[in-house]
Motif scaffolding. Structure first.
Motif, short mmCIF file in Angstrom:
data_model
loop_
_atom_site.label_atom_id
_atom_site.label_comp_id
_atom_site.label_asym_id
_atom_site.label_seq_id
_atom_site.Cartn_x
_atom_site.Cartn_y
_atom_site.Cartn_z
N UNK A 2 18.66 100.16 14.27
CA UNK A 2 18.21 101.28 13.44
C UNK A 2 16.89 101.84 13.96
N UNK A 3 16.02 100.97 14.44
CA UNK A 3 14.74 101.41 14.99
C UNK A 3 14.94 102.26 16.23
N UNK A 4 15.90 101.91 17.06
CA UNK A 4 16.18 102.69 18.26
C UNK A 4 16.68 104.08 17.89
N UNK A 5 17.56 104.15 16.92
CA UNK A 5 18.10 105.45 16.52
C UNK A 5 17.00 106.36 15.99
N UNK A 60 20.15 89.76 11.81
CA UNK A 60 19.51 90.80 11.01
C UNK A 60 18.43 91.53 11.81
N UNK A 61 17.73 90.82 12.68
CA UNK A 61 16.73 91.47 13.54
C UNK A 61 17.43 92.45 14.48
N UNK A 62 18.60 92.09 14.99
CA UNK A 62 19.35 93.01 15.86
C UNK A 62 19.77 94.26 15.11
N UNK A 63 20.16 94.12 13.85
CA UNK A 63 20.54 95.28 13.05
C UNK A 63 19.34 96.20 12.83
N UNK A 64 18.20 95.62 12.51
CA UNK A 64 16.99 96.42 12.31
C UNK A 64 16.56 97.07 13.63
N UNK A 65 16.71 96.37 14.74
CA UNK A 65 16.35 96.92 16.04
C UNK A 65 17.24 98.10 16.40
N UNK A 93 7.22 102.69 25.50
CA UNK A 93 6.74 101.93 24.34
C UNK A 93 7.92 101.42 23.52
N UNK A 94 8.93 102.25 23.33
CA UNK A 94 10.12 101.80 22.60
C UNK A 94 10.85 100.69 23.34
N UNK A 95 10.92 100.80 24.66
CA UNK A 95 11.55 99.73 25.44
C UNK A 95 10.76 98.43 25.35
N UNK A 96 9.44 98.53 25.32
CA UNK A 96 8.61 97.34 25.16
C UNK A 96 8.82 96.68 23.82
N UNK A 97 8.94 97.49 22.77
CA UNK A 97 9.19 96.94 21.44
C UNK A 97 10.55 96.25 21.40
N UNK A 98 11.54 96.85 22.03
CA UNK A 98 12.87 96.23 22.07
C UNK A 98 12.85 94.92 22.85
N UNK A 99 12.07 94.88 23.91
CA UNK A 99 11.96 93.64 24.68
C UNK A 99 11.30 92.54 23.85
N UNK A 100 10.30 92.91 23.06
CA UNK A 100 9.65 91.92 22.19
C UNK A 100 10.61 91.44 21.11
N UNK A 101 11.40 92.34 20.54
CA UNK A 101 12.36 91.93 19.52
C UNK A 101 13.43 91.00 20.11
#
Length: 99
Positions: A70-73, A63-68, A30-38
Motif C-alpha cells: 500500500x505504501x508503494x502505491x 502484514x508488513x508486506x501488505x502495508x509495504x 528514498x522509496x526504494x530505501x524504505x522498501x529495502x528496510x521493510x
C-alpha cells in the motif's frame, strides 16, 4: 545458512536502505530505501520466528508486506503527481506545503 547469517544479512540490508534514504535526494531512491528496510525487517521477523518455533513472526511479516504494498502505491502516485507538476523528483526542491 545458519540463523545468525540471516540476521547479519538483514542488518546489512537495513543499513543499505537507511543510507539510501539519508544520502540520496531522489524520491524514487528514498522509496526504494524504505522498501529495502521493510524487507530487512521482514527477514528478521521470519528468522526470529524460526528460532523460537512459532508462527507469529511470519504472520506479522505478512502484514508488513501488505502495508509495504500500500505504501508503494501511495508513494509512487505522489511521486508521479509531483513529477508532473515540477519535472523533478528531488526531495530538496519540494516545498509544496509552503505558502
Amino acid at each position: 545458512m545458519t540463523l545468525s547469517n540471516y540476521l547479519i544479512l538483514a542488518a546489512v540490508l537495513f543499513g543499505i536502505g537507511a543510507v539510501t534514504v539519508l544520502v540520496r535526494r531522489s524520491a524514487l531512491f528514498a522509496l526504494m530505501g524504505v522498501e529495502l528496510m521493510l524487507n530487512a525487517v521482514n527477514l528478521m521477523l521470519v528468522t526470529f520466528a524460526r528460532m523460537h518455533n512459532n508462527i507469529e513472526g511470519q504472520i506479522l511479516a505478512f502484514f508488513v508486506m501488505v502495508v509495504a504494498a500500500a505504501e508503494v502505491v501511495v508513494g509512487l502516485s505522489i511521486v508521479v503527481s509531483i513529477f508532473k507538476a515540477r519535472r523533478s523528483t528531488s526531495v530538496d526542491s519540494l516545498n509544496l506545503l509552503k505558502n
